[in-house]
Enzyme design. Structure first.
Site, mmCIF file in Angstrom:
data_model
loop_
_atom_site.group_PDB
_atom_site.id
_atom_site.type_symbol
_atom_site.label_atom_id
_atom_site.label_comp_id
_atom_site.label_asym_id
_atom_site.label_seq_id
_atom_site.Cartn_x
_atom_site.Cartn_y
_atom_site.Cartn_z
ATOM 1 N N SER A 1 0.853 -1.191 0.000
ATOM 2 C CA SER A 1 0.000 0.000 0.000
ATOM 3 C C SER A 1 0.885 1.236 0.000
ATOM 4 C CB SER A 1 -0.866 -0.007 1.270
ATOM 5 O OG SER A 1 -1.394 1.281 1.535
ATOM 6 N N TYR B 1 -1.044 0.107 10.628
ATOM 7 C CA TYR B 1 -1.392 -0.352 9.271
ATOM 8 C C TYR B 1 -0.258 -0.010 8.301
ATOM 9 C CZ TYR B 1 -3.577 -0.939 4.751
ATOM 10 O OH TYR B 1 -3.826 -1.340 3.462
HETATM 11 P P1 NDP Z 1 -11.560 -5.985 1.302
HETATM 12 O O1 NDP Z 1 -11.939 -5.736 2.717
HETATM 13 O O2 NDP Z 1 -12.565 -5.751 0.248
HETATM 14 O O3 NDP Z 1 -10.965 -7.462 1.149
HETATM 15 C C1 NDP Z 1 -10.070 -7.968 2.105
HETATM 16 C C2 NDP Z 1 -9.912 -9.466 1.927
HETATM 17 O O4 NDP Z 1 -8.974 -9.939 2.926
HETATM 18 C C3 NDP Z 1 -11.207 -10.221 2.133
HETATM 19 O O5 NDP Z 1 -11.340 -11.210 1.143
HETATM 20 C C4 NDP Z 1 -11.032 -10.860 3.494
HETATM 21 O O6 NDP Z 1 -11.695 -12.125 3.537
HETATM 22 C C5 NDP Z 1 -9.526 -11.090 3.548
HETATM 23 N N1 NDP Z 1 -9.081 -11.237 4.932
HETATM 24 C C6 NDP Z 1 -8.985 -10.301 5.885
HETATM 25 N N2 NDP Z 1 -8.646 -10.853 7.066
HETATM 26 C C7 NDP Z 1 -8.512 -12.196 6.826
HETATM 27 C C8 NDP Z 1 -8.217 -13.310 7.645
HETATM 28 N N3 NDP Z 1 -7.955 -13.180 8.963
HETATM 29 N N4 NDP Z 1 -8.193 -14.551 7.094
HETATM 30 C C9 NDP Z 1 -8.438 -14.692 5.765
HETATM 31 N N5 NDP Z 1 -8.737 -13.687 4.935
HETATM 32 C C10 NDP Z 1 -8.789 -12.438 5.479
HETATM 33 O O7 NDP Z 1 -10.292 -5.037 1.070
HETATM 34 P P2 NDP Z 1 -9.323 -4.818 -0.206
HETATM 35 O O8 NDP Z 1 -9.688 -5.677 -1.339
HETATM 36 O O9 NDP Z 1 -9.228 -3.367 -0.421
HETATM 37 O O10 NDP Z 1 -7.948 -5.290 0.453
HETATM 38 C C11 NDP Z 1 -7.110 -6.255 -0.132
HETATM 39 C C12 NDP Z 1 -5.672 -5.885 0.183
HETATM 40 O O11 NDP Z 1 -5.372 -4.641 -0.434
HETATM 41 C C13 NDP Z 1 -5.378 -5.703 1.670
HETATM 42 O O12 NDP Z 1 -4.123 -6.272 1.955
HETATM 43 C C14 NDP Z 1 -5.332 -4.186 1.830
HETATM 44 O O13 NDP Z 1 -4.528 -3.801 2.912
HETATM 45 C C15 NDP Z 1 -4.746 -3.786 0.508
HETATM 46 N N6 NDP Z 1 -4.936 -2.418 0.058
HETATM 47 C C16 NDP Z 1 -6.196 -1.874 -0.039
HETATM 48 C C17 NDP Z 1 -6.356 -0.579 -0.488
HETATM 49 C C18 NDP Z 1 -7.669 0.093 -0.528
HETATM 50 O O14 NDP Z 1 -7.713 1.346 -0.523
HETATM 51 N N7 NDP Z 1 -8.782 -0.637 -0.609
HETATM 52 C C19 NDP Z 1 -5.203 0.195 -0.960
HETATM 53 C C20 NDP Z 1 -3.932 -0.468 -0.794
HETATM 54 C C21 NDP Z 1 -3.830 -1.727 -0.337
HETATM 55 P P3 NDP Z 1 -12.643 -12.618 4.739
HETATM 56 O O15 NDP Z 1 -13.147 -11.409 5.456
HETATM 57 O O16 NDP Z 1 -13.713 -13.432 4.057
HETATM 58 O O17 NDP Z 1 -11.743 -13.466 5.567
HETATM 59 C C1 8X3 Z 2 -5.013 1.497 1.712
HETATM 60 C C2 8X3 Z 2 -4.675 2.854 1.211
HETATM 61 O O1 8X3 Z 2 -4.164 5.231 1.924
HETATM 62 O O2 8X3 Z 2 -6.104 4.153 2.931
HETATM 63 O O3 8X3 Z 2 -3.863 0.782 1.949
HETATM 64 O O4 8X3 Z 2 -3.896 3.516 3.594
HETATM 65 S S1 8X3 Z 2 -4.705 3.976 2.490
#
Ligand code: NDP
Ligand code: 8X3
Length: 250
Positions: A137, A150
């Site tokens: 991120s 985070y």
């Molecule tokens: P979502 O919340 O839409 O998806 C997150 C996914 O992670 C879900 O499928 C969830 O599955 C899974 N997850 C979380 N905790 C667990 C756990 N304990 N065991 C298994 N699976 C888990 O978020 P995003 O798609 O946005 O996030 C995906 C990645 O991208 C993350 O690593 C996030 O930090 C990163 N990211 C997101 C950004 C954003 O702005 N959205 C920007 C930069 C990075 P379930 O709950 O079914 O277990």
């Molecule tokens: C998710 C992007 O800027 O909300 O990783 O941390 S930010």
């Protein structure tokens, strides 16, 4: 050409779910993992058990992870691509008011579980001269208020990715750190404990990254010629840029 297999963690929502769709559409087999079993079963029903293998477990549970890896059907047992996507942010409070349990959950998920999955699958990835795409991120590079742990976990993901490349030198395994900025998924709903209004307000008018933007990016990286490695890739919406540095006078 033989069919390739990707293991996509966090496949129940957001980037992970969109990446499952992109890779299945492209003819790959996908191992889809996450906690919400019904969403994973929906993927199997939509695409067929020969295309998607569902593994429902909490990624912090090492025994469950090992059991899932050991129980892969033969067609899914060789892995060409690991997408370390499962992760979360919890809370936006400054460090001095943050919840320690939330900090530990982020570290256990974003750092410890990601490293554990990688360690477990490295032998299979080396055997296939495969690839690892780690979802980091921009918060790992740019500090912001309330980003505290985070952002720290994502700095780990970025640096771990670069160190993995060094150790894997000569194996043919490619490693990429993708560092997205603001993307509209369930991320903010999770971060705020289910506050839909806060999530909607954050993204309103911002034209954020979409989940399919990231899925397309992972698809592009995974299908580059084998002599190329995208080492780090920072992606932001046009409407987001970094401005920082503050001064307190008192
Ligand atoms: P979502 O919340 O839409 O998806 C997150 C996914 O992670 C879900 O499928 C969830 O599955 C899974 N997850 C979380 N905790 C667990 C756990 N304990 N065991 C298994 N699976 C888990 O978020 P995003 O798609 O946005 O996030 C995906 C990645 O991208 C993350 O690593 C996030 O930090 C990163 N990211 C997101 C950004 C954003 O702005 N959205 C920007 C930069 C990075 P379930 O709950 O079914 O277990
Ligand atoms: C998710 C992007 O800027 O909300 O990783 O941390 S930010």
């Amino acid at each position: 050409m033989s069919i390739k297999t990707a293991w996509i963690t966090g496949a129940t929502a957001g980037f992970g779910a969109a990446t499952v769709e992109r890779f299945v559409a492209g003819g790959w087999r996908v191992i889809a993992s996450g906690r919400r079993a019904e969403r994973l079963q929906g993927l199997v029903q939509a695409h067929g058990a020969d295309k998607v293998h569902a593994c429902a477990f909490d990624i912090r549970d090492e025994a469950a992870l090992r059991a899932a890896a050991d129980a892969l059907p033969p067609a899914f047992a060789g892995i060409d691509l690991l997408v370390n996507n499962a992760g979360l942010a919890l809370g936006t409070a400054p460090a001095q008011q943050a919840d320690l349990a939330q900090w530990k959950q982020m570290i256990d998920t974003n750092v410890t579980a990601l490293a554990t999955v990688t360690h477990l699958l490295l032998p299979r990835l080396i055997e296939r001269r495969g690839a690892i795409v780690n979802i980091s991120s921009i918060s790992g590079s740019y500090p912001y208020r309330g980003g505290n742990v985070y952002g720290g976990t994502k700095a780990f993901v970025t640096q771990f990715s670069q160190n993995l490349r060094v150790d894997l030198h000569g194996t043919g395994v490619r490693v990429t750190s993708i560092e997205p900025g603001m993307a509209e998924t369930e991320f903010t709903l999770v971060r705020t404990g289910g506050d839909r209004a806060a999530s909607d307000a954050l993204y309103a008018g911002a034209h954020p990254i979409t989940a399919s933007d990231i899925a397309d990016t992972i698809w592009w990286i995974a299908n580059l010629p084998p002599h190329l490695d995208i080492t780090r890739l920072e992606i932001m919406p046009v409407n987001q840029s970094a401005a920082g540095l503050q001064v307190h006078r008192g």
